[in-house]
Design an enzyme around this catalytic site. Structure first.
Site, mmCIF file in Angstrom:
data_model
loop_
_atom_site.group_PDB
_atom_site.id
_atom_site.type_symbol
_atom_site.label_atom_id
_atom_site.label_comp_id
_atom_site.label_asym_id
_atom_site.label_seq_id
_atom_site.Cartn_x
_atom_site.Cartn_y
_atom_site.Cartn_z
ATOM 1 N N SER A 260 0.838 -1.200 0.000
ATOM 2 C CA SER A 260 0.000 0.000 0.000
ATOM 3 C C SER A 260 0.868 1.242 0.000
ATOM 4 O O SER A 260 2.070 1.195 0.268
ATOM 5 C CB SER A 260 -0.921 0.012 1.228
ATOM 6 O OG SER A 260 -0.187 0.319 2.398
ATOM 7 N N LYS A 261 0.225 2.375 -0.285
ATOM 8 C CA LYS A 261 0.924 3.666 -0.412
ATOM 9 C C LYS A 261 1.680 4.032 0.868
ATOM 10 O O LYS A 261 2.684 4.739 0.809
ATOM 11 C CB LYS A 261 -0.118 4.743 -0.739
ATOM 12 C CG LYS A 261 0.458 6.046 -1.244
ATOM 13 C CD LYS A 261 0.881 5.952 -2.693
ATOM 14 C CE LYS A 261 1.318 7.298 -3.245
ATOM 15 N NZ LYS A 261 1.905 7.193 -4.582
ATOM 16 N N ARG A 262 1.216 3.534 2.004
ATOM 17 C CA ARG A 262 1.855 3.881 3.278
ATOM 18 C C ARG A 262 3.300 3.382 3.347
ATOM 19 O O ARG A 262 4.102 3.918 4.086
ATOM 20 C CB ARG A 262 1.058 3.304 4.454
ATOM 21 C CG ARG A 262 -0.257 4.002 4.710
ATOM 22 C CD ARG A 262 -0.896 3.518 5.996
ATOM 23 N NE ARG A 262 -1.196 2.098 5.948
ATOM 24 C CZ ARG A 262 -2.296 1.587 5.413
ATOM 25 N NH1 ARG A 262 -3.191 2.385 4.849
ATOM 26 N NH2 ARG A 262 -2.508 0.289 5.402
ATOM 27 N N GLN A 263 3.595 2.325 2.587
ATOM 28 C CA GLN A 263 4.958 1.772 2.632
ATOM 29 C C GLN A 263 5.885 2.406 1.594
ATOM 30 O O GLN A 263 7.015 1.976 1.434
ATOM 31 C CB GLN A 263 4.931 0.252 2.409
ATOM 32 C CG GLN A 263 4.449 -0.538 3.612
ATOM 33 C CD GLN A 263 2.970 -0.842 3.550
ATOM 34 O OE1 GLN A 263 2.424 -1.030 2.467
ATOM 35 N NE2 GLN A 263 2.313 -0.887 4.679
ATOM 36 N N GLY A 264 5.415 3.407 0.856
ATOM 37 C CA GLY A 264 6.272 4.041 -0.143
ATOM 38 C C GLY A 264 5.686 3.928 -1.537
ATOM 39 O O GLY A 264 4.468 3.940 -1.716
#
Length: 493
Positions: A260-264
């Protein structure tokens, strides 16, 4: 057997996720390997999530990656166009088709009008949850007579249309990756087929579209696996033969959770912006969830087409490892002609204010020499600004204690002075000077080995290790080398 026809059918809800590219890629590889057709269809019936420009971004991302379709939605002259014999390929343009087929289901008794409000449905589901039951529609409107339903519609009541599932029936299907799967309708819901806004749900539209477009294989992410029995029931209600199903493992991060976007970076555009090669990204993505029948890891697209098969797709999620991607992409960069890499590098060097357009026009060979010097160490093109900063700084301080210790050796003043004398005797640094300078310095000073090479490297680059010294000397040129030696003599020694 009929000709292979597969489709990638995303919703235009924003950026293209790396997992979506992999789904499209597997569809593409399978179709091309089987001599079939790969179709791009846009599923835009959820109007609340529609994002302006998402279709254009999707098509541009796929074309950049080399995952190009045979039919469907294209961009020509900055306009969205559709090509193929099975259109329209945009769901919002197919509403008349859906209305025609929903009427057929109602006539056959396989679908019914539902007048339940959202408040009632939410209340029922909360009660079911509190009793430890699976929350699902309770069938309150299943028995409403068709004529009564039409009167209520004529009176202005809002409604949806639901599928009437058969009672306590085992729904069976075979998945090429997962094997045989059975789910009983007791564990399923009378799903909504047509929403109150007149648009079909994904579940209804996808079945109608896939049948009418003669899709032979549904290749999609495994998050759609629980929905497949609902689709099978729809195929059976229409009397149609279902396609073959392939549910792909999820793309995971290093923590084995959904990427997901939270990991980069997770958008295709993120990787494009950083200067990953499409060939490198596609090569690596193919390996996230699929393993070839060989130890080879670096593939061209044509080689992937030849090697790819669903029988080597994993049942478990594939981990997206950025380090491994960097290695794979770096291998592709190494294989490129240095002029191609130079052209790819120029925008990043400009953005870093290392070079100007005038440099590109008048000193291209010098830029190319810089790029050649670091090409083998690059993982992606944006990285070049860090790799070549040693050529553009005004001064070079030793990067660590070991480098500082080396530059402070007792032989260093004599060595650097001899280097300056040689430089002052020439007009400009050339290949002959760069290749012979260490032999000249060794003969002149008697200094040899690492006591000769290392201090010069640290004086010019600040590092004990790095690019070839001949290249560093050629790229820096006479005046830059003199400036760096003078800096060391005046500030470090």
């Amino acid at each position: 057997m009929s000709d292979i026809r597969v489709r990638f059918a995303p919703s235009p809800t924003g950026y293209v996720h790396i997992g979506s590219l992999r789904t499209a890629l597997y569809n593409y590889l399978f179709a091309k390997g089987q001599g079939g057709k790969y179709i791009l269809r846009i599923e835009d019936t959820d109007r609340s999530r529609y994002v302006e420009g998402a279709i254009e971004n999707l098509i541009e991302s796929m074309e950049w990656a080399g995952v190009t379709h045979d039919e469907g939605v294209f961009i020509e002259d900055d306009k969205i166009v559709q090509k193929g014999d099975y259109g329209p390929y945009v769901q919002s343009e197919r509403l008349d088709i859906y209305n025609e087929y929903i009427e057929k289901l109602i006539e056959k008794g396989h679908a019914y009008y539902c007048f339940c409000t959202k408040e009632r449905i939410d209340k029922i589901r909360e009660e079911q949850k509190s009793q430890g039951k699976i929350p699902r529609y309770d069938g309150f409107c299943r028995s409403i007579d068709i004529e009564e339903a039409k009167k209520r519609i004529a009176a202005g009541e809002k409604y949806t249309i639901r599928l009437k599932l058969p009672a306590a029936k085992d729904v069976k299907f075979h998945d090429i990756v997962r094997g045989d799967i059975t789910i009983n309708t007791r564990d399923m819901d009378d799903q909504v087929l047509m929403k109150s806004d007149g648009f079909p749900t994904y579940h209804f539209a996808v079945v109608v579209d896939d049948h009418l477009m003669e899709i032979t294989h549904i290749v999609r992410g495994d998050e759609w696996l629980p929905s497949t029995p609902k689709h099978i029931c729809l195929y059976e209600a229409f009397g149609w033969e279902p396609p073959k199903y392939v549910h792909l493992p999820t793309v995971l991060n290093k923590d084995k959770k959904k990427l997901s976007k939270r990991q980069g970076d997770v958008a295709v555009g993120d990787f494009k912006e950083k200067g990953y090669l499409p060939e490198g990204l596609v090569n690596y993505l193919a390996l996230v969830g699929w393993s070839p029948d060989t130890t080879k890891e670096i593939f061209t697209m044509d080689e992937l087409i030849d090697e790819f098969s669903f029988d080597r797709v994993s049942k478990t999620g594939g981990v997206f490892d950025k380090d491994k991607l960097n290695w794979v992409n770096g291998q592709h960069i190494k294989e490129l002609d240095s002029k191609i890499v130079t052209d790819l590098a120029i925008p990043y060097l400009k953005d870093a204010n290392y070079i100007t357009e005038e440099d590109v026009e008048n000193r291209y060979d010098w830029i190319q020499k810089i790029v050649e010097t670091v090409q083998e160490s690059l993982s992606y093109m944006k990285e070049i600004t860090d790799k070549v900063d040693i050529f553009f700084k005004d001064k070079m301080d030793p990067e660590d204690d070991k480098a500082l210790e080396m530059i402070k050796g007792e032989q260093v003043p004599e060595l650097l002075n001899a280097f300056k004398e040689e430089l002052e005797g020439i007009d400009e640094v050339d290949e002959e000077f760069a290749n012979s300078i260490f032999k000249v310095l060794k003969k002149k000073t008697g200094i040899k080995g690492k006591n000769l090479f290392m201090p010069v490297r640290v004086a010019l680059s600040g590092q004990l290790h790095g690019p070839e010294m001949t290249n560093i000397i050629l790229i820096l040129g006479k005046q830059n080398i003199l400036n760096r030696i003078n800096y060391v003599e005046n500030n470090i020694l």
